[in-house]
Design a protein around this motif. Structure first.
Motif, PDB file in Angstrom:
ATOM      1  N   HIS A  67      49.048  35.408  20.642  1.00 34.24           N
ATOM      2  CA  HIS A  67      48.397  34.211  21.161  1.00 34.24           C
ATOM      3  C   HIS A  67      48.704  34.090  22.648  1.00 34.24           C
ATOM      4  O   HIS A  67      49.865  34.205  23.067  1.00 34.24           O
ATOM      5  CB  HIS A  67      48.887  32.964  20.429  1.00 34.24           C
ATOM      6  N   ALA A  68      47.671  33.875  23.444  1.00 32.14           N
ATOM      7  CA  ALA A  68      47.816  33.860  24.901  1.00 32.14           C
ATOM      8  C   ALA A  68      48.429  32.547  25.367  1.00 32.14           C
ATOM      9  O   ALA A  68      47.756  31.657  25.895  1.00 32.14           O
ATOM     10  CB  ALA A  68      46.459  34.095  25.559  1.00 32.14           C
ATOM     11  N   THR A  69      49.758  32.424  25.189  1.00 33.54           N
ATOM     12  CA  THR A  69      50.490  31.234  25.611  1.00 33.54           C
ATOM     13  C   THR A  69      51.498  31.637  26.681  1.00 33.54           C
ATOM     14  O   THR A  69      52.384  32.476  26.433  1.00 33.54           O
ATOM     15  CB  THR A  69      51.232  30.595  24.419  1.00 33.54           C
ATOM     16  N   ALA A  70      51.357  31.070  27.856  1.00 34.20           N
ATOM     17  CA  ALA A  70      52.227  31.442  28.965  1.00 34.20           C
ATOM     18  C   ALA A  70      53.644  30.950  28.736  1.00 34.20           C
ATOM     19  O   ALA A  70      53.884  29.928  28.081  1.00 34.20           O
ATOM     20  CB  ALA A  70      51.670  30.874  30.271  1.00 34.20           C
ATOM     21  N   ASP A  71      54.626  31.694  29.304  1.00 31.79           N
ATOM     22  CA  ASP A  71      56.027  31.278  29.219  1.00 31.79           C
ATOM     23  C   ASP A  71      56.350  30.288  30.329  1.00 31.79           C
ATOM     24  O   ASP A  71      55.454  29.808  31.041  1.00 31.79           O
ATOM     25  CB  ASP A  71      56.952  32.501  29.253  1.00 31.79           C
ATOM     26  N   ALA A  72      57.644  29.981  30.508  1.00 31.48           N
ATOM     27  CA  ALA A  72      58.059  28.982  31.500  1.00 31.48           C
ATOM     28  C   ALA A  72      57.710  29.402  32.919  1.00 31.48           C
ATOM     29  O   ALA A  72      57.578  28.564  33.815  1.00 31.48           O
ATOM     30  CB  ALA A  72      59.564  28.737  31.368  1.00 31.48           C
ATOM     31  N   ASN A  73      57.531  30.725  33.134  1.00 28.68           N
ATOM     32  CA  ASN A  73      57.180  31.226  34.463  1.00 28.68           C
ATOM     33  C   ASN A  73      55.675  31.310  34.678  1.00 28.68           C
ATOM     34  O   ASN A  73      55.216  31.790  35.715  1.00 28.68           O
ATOM     35  CB  ASN A  73      57.798  32.611  34.676  1.00 28.68           C
ATOM     36  N   GLY A  74      54.915  30.852  33.678  1.00 29.66           N
ATOM     37  CA  GLY A  74      53.466  30.878  33.808  1.00 29.66           C
ATOM     38  C   GLY A  74      52.853  32.237  33.557  1.00 29.66           C
ATOM     39  O   GLY A  74      51.703  32.484  33.943  1.00 29.66           O
ATOM     40  N   THR A  75      53.590  33.148  32.912  1.00 26.90           N
ATOM     41  CA  THR A  75      53.074  34.480  32.632  1.00 26.90           C
ATOM     42  C   THR A  75      53.076  34.730  31.127  1.00 26.90           C
ATOM     43  O   THR A  75      53.762  34.051  30.355  1.00 26.90           O
ATOM     44  CB  THR A  75      53.926  35.560  33.322  1.00 26.90           C
ATOM     45  N   LEU A  76      52.314  35.736  30.722  1.00 28.41           N
ATOM     46  CA  LEU A  76      52.294  36.140  29.324  1.00 28.41           C
ATOM     47  C   LEU A  76      53.325  37.244  29.111  1.00 28.41           C
ATOM     48  O   LEU A  76      53.309  38.244  29.830  1.00 28.41           O
ATOM     49  CB  LEU A  76      50.905  36.638  28.928  1.00 28.41           C
ATOM     50  N   PRO A  77      54.216  37.085  28.144  1.00 25.96           N
ATOM     51  CA  PRO A  77      55.252  38.104  27.937  1.00 25.96           C
ATOM     52  C   PRO A  77      54.660  39.392  27.380  1.00 25.96           C
ATOM     53  O   PRO A  77      53.660  39.384  26.664  1.00 25.96           O
ATOM     54  CB  PRO A  77      56.194  37.445  26.927  1.00 25.96           C
ATOM     55  N   SER A  78      55.290  40.525  27.727  1.00 28.42           N
ATOM     56  CA  SER A  78      54.887  41.797  27.146  1.00 28.42           C
ATOM     57  C   SER A  78      55.220  41.800  25.659  1.00 28.42           C
ATOM     58  O   SER A  78      56.233  41.248  25.229  1.00 28.42           O
ATOM     59  CB  SER A  78      55.604  42.957  27.841  1.00 28.42           C
ATOM     60  N   LEU A  79      54.373  42.434  24.874  1.00 33.54           N
ATOM     61  CA  LEU A  79      54.547  42.470  23.427  1.00 33.54           C
ATOM     62  C   LEU A  79      55.474  43.613  23.019  1.00 33.54           C
ATOM     63  O   LEU A  79      55.487  44.662  23.671  1.00 33.54           O
ATOM     64  CB  LEU A  79      53.197  42.642  22.742  1.00 33.54           C
ATOM     65  N   PRO A  80      56.226  43.434  21.925  1.00 32.27           N
ATOM     66  CA  PRO A  80      57.046  44.536  21.412  1.00 32.27           C
ATOM     67  C   PRO A  80      56.149  45.707  21.010  1.00 32.27           C
ATOM     68  O   PRO A  80      55.077  45.516  20.430  1.00 32.27           O
ATOM     69  CB  PRO A  80      57.759  43.931  20.202  1.00 32.27           C
ATOM     70  N   GLU A  81      56.611  46.910  21.311  1.00 34.01           N
ATOM     71  CA  GLU A  81      55.808  48.117  21.124  1.00 34.01           C
ATOM     72  C   GLU A  81      56.463  49.019  20.087  1.00 34.01           C
ATOM     73  O   GLU A  81      57.663  49.290  20.148  1.00 34.01           O
ATOM     74  CB  GLU A  81      55.701  48.842  22.468  1.00 34.01           C
ATOM     75  N   LEU A  82      55.665  49.488  19.136  1.00 28.60           N
ATOM     76  CA  LEU A  82      56.175  50.432  18.151  1.00 28.60           C
ATOM     77  C   LEU A  82      56.420  51.794  18.790  1.00 28.60           C
ATOM     78  O   LEU A  82      55.702  52.202  19.713  1.00 28.60           O
ATOM     79  CB  LEU A  82      55.170  50.596  17.004  1.00 28.60           C
ATOM     80  N   ASP A  83      57.422  52.498  18.304  1.00 26.83           N
ATOM     81  CA  ASP A  83      57.693  53.835  18.826  1.00 26.83           C
ATOM     82  C   ASP A  83      56.573  54.807  18.484  1.00 26.83           C
ATOM     83  O   ASP A  83      56.290  55.735  19.241  1.00 26.83           O
ATOM     84  CB  ASP A  83      59.025  54.366  18.277  1.00 26.83           C
ATOM     85  N   SER A  84      55.916  54.589  17.344  1.00 21.48           N
ATOM     86  CA  SER A  84      54.816  55.450  16.939  1.00 21.48           C
ATOM     87  C   SER A  84      54.011  54.736  15.864  1.00 21.48           C
ATOM     88  O   SER A  84      54.443  53.718  15.320  1.00 21.48           O
ATOM     89  CB  SER A  84      55.335  56.791  16.394  1.00 21.48           C
TER      90      SER A  84
END
Length: 365
Positions: free
Chosen positions: A252-269
């Motif tokens: 969900h495109a919800t900005a953090d306290a810095n006004g940015t969207l956090p990077s999502l956790p990425e699967l290794d494969s």
């Protein structure tokens, strides 16, 4: 396809470092191994600038945020008058079997800006809306920072592609009669026809995860995420895959306290190791190419084949989705940057790039 015609997933792609490209020390033999008649038509570039890793992860995270926006927000950045060739596109393109492609969403933009050349393109080719329409971007309140990050990563990829092109020009001047020095590098650096495509492959529908829809060994029909095709332009820059489990990490495109969207956790494969990019070589063998996260890949297109008089060859490739039961809620995100000549630039003795594009697109190749 018989099993012995499928190469090991261990990457057979040629790899060079950014410093080798900058120094012009990549041998002509290495370029032939990467792009020549018996090649896979792809080269990996390692040792990229430190900022690349962060830009890649942030922009590919945006692909998931984008693909999960409400339909009314996505409709604001659709451009049917541009044949969906800028902004958001999903379910508008048809695959080889005639059905609409709803398995992925795309965001298109042209990252190289030159006001004079853009005006020239629109005046000379008013009907070529696919390559002359202006970019469109979501409102900052919807996807903060998206435009900036998109263009910054694209510019890094174009700059790297230009170094690959410079080394290809060395090959051209050494091996090809009448080849003009700097031809390919100039195309890559200056063309306003270059097109970037941020891709979000949606988690597979439930029906595709619970019943078998194709035989696992039938590679000829495994190109369900992206049908077998040749790229149109000169060099196509590709990031590695980002696999996101959207069942756990709902984007969900919800900005953090810095006004940015956090990077999502990425699967290794991906749980299905056959998911991803596959290339068909000259002999018909099919090879999976895995791009490491810290690398970029550059693939040959049809314009490059013509410009190099057939010495460097465009290769058929496709993207394979997960086998039934292995898809889960996992999405695949990636960025492709298609460096293409300006519409009026010659690709052979008779054709401008606009003519080549019209011929290929009208033929559905």
């Amino acid at each position: 396809m018989a099993q012995d015609s499928i190469r090991s997933p261990a990457s057979a792609a040629v790899c060079v470092s950014l410093s080798e490209l900058e120094a012009g020390t990549v041998s002509l033999e290495t370029l032939e191994q990467a792009f020549g008649e018996t090649s896979l038509g792809i080269i990996l570039v390692s040792d990229l600038p430190e900022k690349f890793t962060q830009l890649r992860k942030r922009l590919l995270s945006y692909a998931s945020y984008l693909g999960n926006l409400p339909q009314d927000e996505l409709a604001k950045v659709e451009r049917p008058e541009a044949k969906y060739s800028v902004g958001w596109s999903c379910g508008k393109e048809t695959l080889a079997n005639g059905r609409y492609d709803t398995l992925k969403g795309s965001y298109y933009a042209q990252p190289i800006h030159d006001a004079e050349l853009e005006v020239k393109a629109r005046k000379l080719y008013p009907d070529n809306v696919e390559m002359t329409s202006p970019n469109v971007w979501p409102d900052e309140s919807v996807l903060p920072g998206f435009e900036q990050i998109f263009e910054e990563l694209c510019h890094l990829m174009v700059d790297t592609a230009a170094l690959v092109a410079r080394n290809c020009d060395r090959y051209g001047t050494a091996k090809l009669e009448g080849y003009r020095e700097g031809t390919l590098e100039n195309i890559v650096r200056t063309s306003v026809s270059t097109k970037a495509r941020l891709l979000h492959y949606f988690p597979p529908p439930e029906a595709m995860t619970t019943k078998e829809t194709r035989p696992d060994s039938a590679m000829s029909i495994d190109d369900d995420w992206c049908a077998t095709h040749l790229d149109l332009g000169a060099l196509t820059g590709l990031t590695s895959n980002m696999f996101v489990d959207e069942g756990i990490h709902t984007p969900h495109a919800t900005a953090d306290a810095n006004g940015t969207l956090p990077s999502l956790p990425e699967l290794d494969s991906h749980p299905d190791p056959k998911t991803g990019l596959w290339i068909k070589d000259r002999s018909g063998r099919t090879t999976q190419v895995n791009i490491p996260r810290g690398c970029l890949a550059f693939q040959t297109g049809q314009a490059l084949e013509l410009i190099t008089q057939g010495k460097f060859r465009a290769v058929p490739h496709f993207v394979r989705g997960a086998a039934p039961g292995k898809g889960g809620h996992i999405a695949r995100n990636t960025l492709a940057v298609f460096t293409q000549p300006n519409l009026w630039e010659m690709v052979d003795e008779k054709r401008h790039f606009a003519t080549l594009a019209r011929e290929i697109l009208s033929a559905g190749l």
